[in-house]
Design a protein around this motif. Sequence first.
Motif, PDB file in Angstrom:
ATOM      1  N   ILE A   1       0.845  -1.196   0.000  1.00 60.13           N
ATOM      2  CA  ILE A   1       0.000   0.000   0.000  1.00 60.13           C
ATOM      3  C   ILE A   1       0.879   1.244   0.000  1.00 60.13           C
ATOM      4  O   ILE A   1       1.844   1.342   0.765  1.00 60.13           O
ATOM      5  N   VAL A   2       0.535   2.179  -0.873  1.00 60.03           N
ATOM      6  CA  VAL A   2       1.222   3.467  -0.950  1.00 60.03           C
ATOM      7  C   VAL A   2       0.182   4.571  -0.787  1.00 60.03           C
ATOM      8  O   VAL A   2      -0.876   4.536  -1.420  1.00 60.03           O
ATOM      9  N   ILE A   3       0.483   5.520   0.070  1.00 62.19           N
ATOM     10  CA  ILE A   3      -0.345   6.718   0.250  1.00 62.19           C
ATOM     11  C   ILE A   3       0.533   7.906  -0.131  1.00 62.19           C
ATOM     12  O   ILE A   3       1.557   8.141   0.507  1.00 62.19           O
ATOM     13  N   ILE A   4       0.154   8.629  -1.173  1.00 61.73           N
ATOM     14  CA  ILE A   4       1.025   9.667  -1.713  1.00 61.73           C
ATOM     15  C   ILE A   4       0.262  10.961  -1.957  1.00 61.73           C
ATOM     16  O   ILE A   4      -0.872  10.939  -2.462  1.00 61.73           O
ATOM     17  N   ARG A   5       0.868  12.071  -1.590  1.00 62.45           N
ATOM     18  CA  ARG A   5       0.265  13.387  -1.836  1.00 62.45           C
ATOM     19  C   ARG A   5       0.247  13.661  -3.333  1.00 62.45           C
ATOM     20  O   ARG A   5       1.236  13.419  -4.031  1.00 62.45           O
ATOM     21  N   GLU A   6      -0.851  14.194  -3.827  1.00 57.79           N
ATOM     22  CA  GLU A   6      -1.050  14.310  -5.276  1.00 57.79           C
ATOM     23  C   GLU A   6      -0.005  15.173  -5.971  1.00 57.79           C
ATOM     24  O   GLU A   6       0.367  14.907  -7.118  1.00 57.79           O
ATOM     25  N   ASP A   7       0.505  16.203  -5.291  1.00 59.34           N
ATOM     26  CA  ASP A   7       1.459  17.091  -5.958  1.00 59.34           C
ATOM     27  C   ASP A   7       2.807  16.429  -6.210  1.00 59.34           C
ATOM     28  O   ASP A   7       3.649  16.979  -6.930  1.00 59.34           O
ATOM     29  N   LEU A   8       3.012  15.227  -5.659  1.00 60.58           N
ATOM     30  CA  LEU A   8       4.269  14.504  -5.863  1.00 60.58           C
ATOM     31  C   LEU A   8       4.194  13.550  -7.051  1.00 60.58           C
ATOM     32  O   LEU A   8       5.179  12.882  -7.368  1.00 60.58           O
ATOM     33  N   LEU A   9       3.052  13.488  -7.691  1.00 63.25           N
ATOM     34  CA  LEU A   9       2.868  12.596  -8.829  1.00 63.25           C
ATOM     35  C   LEU A   9       3.318  13.249 -10.127  1.00 63.25           C
ATOM     36  O   LEU A   9       3.239  14.468 -10.283  1.00 63.25           O
ATOM     37  N   GLY A  10       3.775  12.414 -11.058  1.00 54.43           N
ATOM     38  CA  GLY A  10       3.961  12.877 -12.422  1.00 54.43           C
ATOM     39  C   GLY A  10       5.312  13.432 -12.791  1.00 54.43           C
ATOM     40  O   GLY A  10       5.459  14.033 -13.859  1.00 54.43           O
ATOM     41  N   MET A  11       6.338  13.215 -11.936  1.00 58.31           N
ATOM     42  CA  MET A  11       7.670  13.740 -12.247  1.00 58.31           C
ATOM     43  C   MET A  11       8.754  12.685 -12.061  1.00 58.31           C
ATOM     44  O   MET A  11       9.768  12.907 -11.393  1.00 58.31           O
ATOM     45  N   PRO A  12       8.582  11.496 -12.654  1.00 58.01           N
ATOM     46  CA  PRO A  12       9.591  10.458 -12.476  1.00 58.01           C
ATOM     47  C   PRO A  12      10.864  10.787 -13.240  1.00 58.01           C
ATOM     48  O   PRO A  12      10.844  11.575 -14.179  1.00 58.01           O
ATOM     49  N   ILE A  13      11.959  10.163 -12.826  1.00 58.60           N
ATOM     50  CA  ILE A  13      13.223  10.372 -13.527  1.00 58.60           C
ATOM     51  C   ILE A  13      13.134   9.748 -14.919  1.00 58.60           C
ATOM     52  O   ILE A  13      12.373   8.793 -15.134  1.00 58.60           O
ATOM     53  N   PRO A  14      13.876  10.250 -15.884  1.00 63.48           N
ATOM     54  CA  PRO A  14      13.863   9.660 -17.226  1.00 63.48           C
ATOM     55  C   PRO A  14      14.219   8.182 -17.178  1.00 63.48           C
ATOM     56  O   PRO A  14      15.115   7.756 -16.444  1.00 63.48           O
ATOM     57  N   GLY A  15      13.499   7.406 -17.960  1.00 59.82           N
ATOM     58  CA  GLY A  15      13.761   5.976 -18.022  1.00 59.82           C
ATOM     59  C   GLY A  15      13.016   5.153 -16.993  1.00 59.82           C
ATOM     60  O   GLY A  15      13.175   3.927 -16.959  1.00 59.82           O
ATOM     61  N   THR A  16      12.190   5.786 -16.145  1.00 56.61           N
ATOM     62  CA  THR A  16      11.432   5.032 -15.151  1.00 56.61           C
ATOM     63  C   THR A  16      10.460   4.081 -15.843  1.00 56.61           C
ATOM     64  O   THR A  16       9.669   4.510 -16.686  1.00 56.61           O
ATOM     65  N   PRO A  17      10.508   2.800 -15.532  1.00 59.45           N
ATOM     66  CA  PRO A  17       9.546   1.869 -16.137  1.00 59.45           C
ATOM     67  C   PRO A  17       8.113   2.280 -15.832  1.00 59.45           C
ATOM     68  O   PRO A  17       7.825   2.848 -14.765  1.00 59.45           O
ATOM     69  N   THR A  18       7.226   1.993 -16.752  1.00 58.50           N
ATOM     70  CA  THR A  18       5.824   2.360 -16.568  1.00 58.50           C
ATOM     71  C   THR A  18       5.271   1.836 -15.256  1.00 58.50           C
ATOM     72  O   THR A  18       4.565   2.545 -14.530  1.00 58.50           O
ATOM     73  N   MET A  19       5.608   0.598 -14.913  1.00 60.34           N
ATOM     74  CA  MET A  19       5.096  -0.008 -13.683  1.00 60.34           C
ATOM     75  C   MET A  19       5.670   0.627 -12.425  1.00 60.34           C
ATOM     76  O   MET A  19       5.182   0.366 -11.317  1.00 60.34           O
ATOM     77  N   PHE A  20       6.709   1.427 -12.567  1.00 64.18           N
ATOM     78  CA  PHE A  20       7.304   2.089 -11.410  1.00 64.18           C
ATOM     79  C   PHE A  20       6.905   3.562 -11.305  1.00 64.18           C
ATOM     80  O   PHE A  20       7.437   4.293 -10.481  1.00 64.18           O
ATOM     81  N   ASP A  21       5.977   3.992 -12.120  1.00 67.94           N
ATOM     82  CA  ASP A  21       5.515   5.379 -12.117  1.00 67.94           C
ATOM     83  C   ASP A  21       4.233   5.464 -11.284  1.00 67.94           C
ATOM     84  O   ASP A  21       3.193   4.920 -11.657  1.00 67.94           O
ATOM     85  N   TYR A  22       4.308   6.147 -10.148  1.00 69.86           N
ATOM     86  CA  TYR A  22       3.141   6.257  -9.272  1.00 69.86           C
ATOM     87  C   TYR A  22       1.927   6.845  -9.997  1.00 69.86           C
ATOM     88  O   TYR A  22       0.792   6.438  -9.759  1.00 69.86           O
ATOM     89  N   LYS A  23       2.158   7.819 -10.875  1.00 67.68           N
ATOM     90  CA  LYS A  23       1.035   8.480 -11.537  1.00 67.68           C
ATOM     91  C   LYS A  23       0.257   7.513 -12.422  1.00 67.68           C
ATOM     92  O   LYS A  23      -0.978   7.609 -12.525  1.00 67.68           O
ATOM     93  N   VAL A  24       0.949   6.599 -13.046  1.00 63.64           N
ATOM     94  CA  VAL A  24       0.266   5.605 -13.874  1.00 63.64           C
ATOM     95  C   VAL A  24      -0.733   4.822 -13.030  1.00 63.64           C
ATOM     96  O   VAL A  24      -1.891   4.619 -13.414  1.00 63.64           O
ATOM     97  N   HIS A  25      -0.301   4.396 -11.866  1.00 62.35           N
ATOM     98  CA  HIS A  25      -1.182   3.623 -10.991  1.00 62.35           C
ATOM     99  C   HIS A  25      -2.308   4.494 -10.431  1.00 62.35           C
ATOM    100  O   HIS A  25      -3.450   4.035 -10.301  1.00 62.35           O
ATOM    101  N   ALA A  26      -1.986   5.740 -10.106  1.00 65.22           N
ATOM    102  CA  ALA A  26      -3.021   6.649  -9.599  1.00 65.22           C
ATOM    103  C   ALA A  26      -4.072   6.928 -10.665  1.00 65.22           C
ATOM    104  O   ALA A  26      -5.281   6.930 -10.400  1.00 65.22           O
ATOM    105  N   ASP A  27      -3.626   7.155 -11.893  1.00 59.95           N
ATOM    106  CA  ASP A  27      -4.556   7.457 -12.992  1.00 59.95           C
ATOM    107  C   ASP A  27      -5.457   6.270 -13.323  1.00 59.95           C
ATOM    108  O   ASP A  27      -6.557   6.457 -13.864  1.00 59.95           O
TER     109      ASP A  27
END
Length: 364
Positions: free
Chosen positions: A209-235
């Motif tokens: 379980i991950v609880i994340i503040r919304e403003d921290l979503l959407g800025m992964p480092i270049p090359g981050t796998p899709t499955m490791f992008d929090y925003k993908v899971h949130a969306d």
Amino acid sequence: MDHIYNFSAGPAVLPQEVLQQARDELLDWHGCGMSVMEMSHRGKEFMSIAAKAESDLRELAAIPHNYKVLFLQGGASSQFAMVPMNLLRGKKTADYIHTGQWSQKAINEAKKYCTVNIAASSEDANFTYAPAQDKWQLDSNAAYVHYTPNETIGGVEFNWTPKLTHSNNNIPLVADMSSSMFSRPLDVASFGLIYAGAQKNMGPAGLTIVIIREDLLGMPIPGTPTMFDYKVHADHDSMYNTPPTYALYITGLVFEWLKNLGGLAAIEKRNIAKANLLYDLFDTNDFYHCPVTKSDRSHMNVPFTLKNPALDSEFLKQAQAHGLIQLKGHRSVGGMRASIYNAMPIEGVMKLVAFMKEFASNHA
């Protein structure tokens, strides 16, 4: 079979009521003709299970509306990489508080993506205390501050929540709560991100379980796998891929169980009472020793040693004969460890204490 009390550090004991309900619903969930294990994760039946689990989780922890709840896989260990991948946001450094083996694993993984500043450490005393915040040497340019509120192996717990006060920076606090999640009330707004594997205090292995503040979503480092992008899971409401459906279902039942008990304030009282039974024994009987500083003793994981280590094997053998299992300490530190998570009834701890007193008397 005689009743046993399972003191495993994880996968750990689950509430008896939850296991009984899961048994009753195993073949046919609520008259739908299917087991939860057979359901499509996009079908209306499972979607209702997932929605209720999230609703109950939000209610239990009073999660603010500007936080997303993610049901993921990969264990908390995957989060050691996902946190820097998603939270660096163009910065080069991150602060870590080093209090034992799990924080060390998080540090080692973060070093692959950024410069890690060890802002505080308890290594000088073999990780037997939680460093006071006035001793932390934080980097004002850090992307985030990461700490482990409860070290499962060492039995050290932060019985307070750090407060970050950088006047010119919004530096989020990140916490690995795998072994303390929902053991007491939680001020989610103090954190930018909280993560926890379910298999210690919330449900079976397989769910994180991950609880994340919304403003921290959407800025992964270049090359981050899709499955490791929090925003993908949130969306995708944690449905980008097939989630661990049965683990999520069981965890949802645990949330219901916690609500029926009276919520996190009620479970905290139970957990304190259980822990005090053991710590009172240590403080009044020199046959046993707990290495952790008193103010930082964990309410979840209680490590201890015997006065004579040569008796360790006999202690474990006799404990098992009394229905007290999984008491052997972690291989890295030895000794004993009793994990007394939410689902451990106070009767189990009382039986353990009674056995320990008897064993000490017979081997004094």
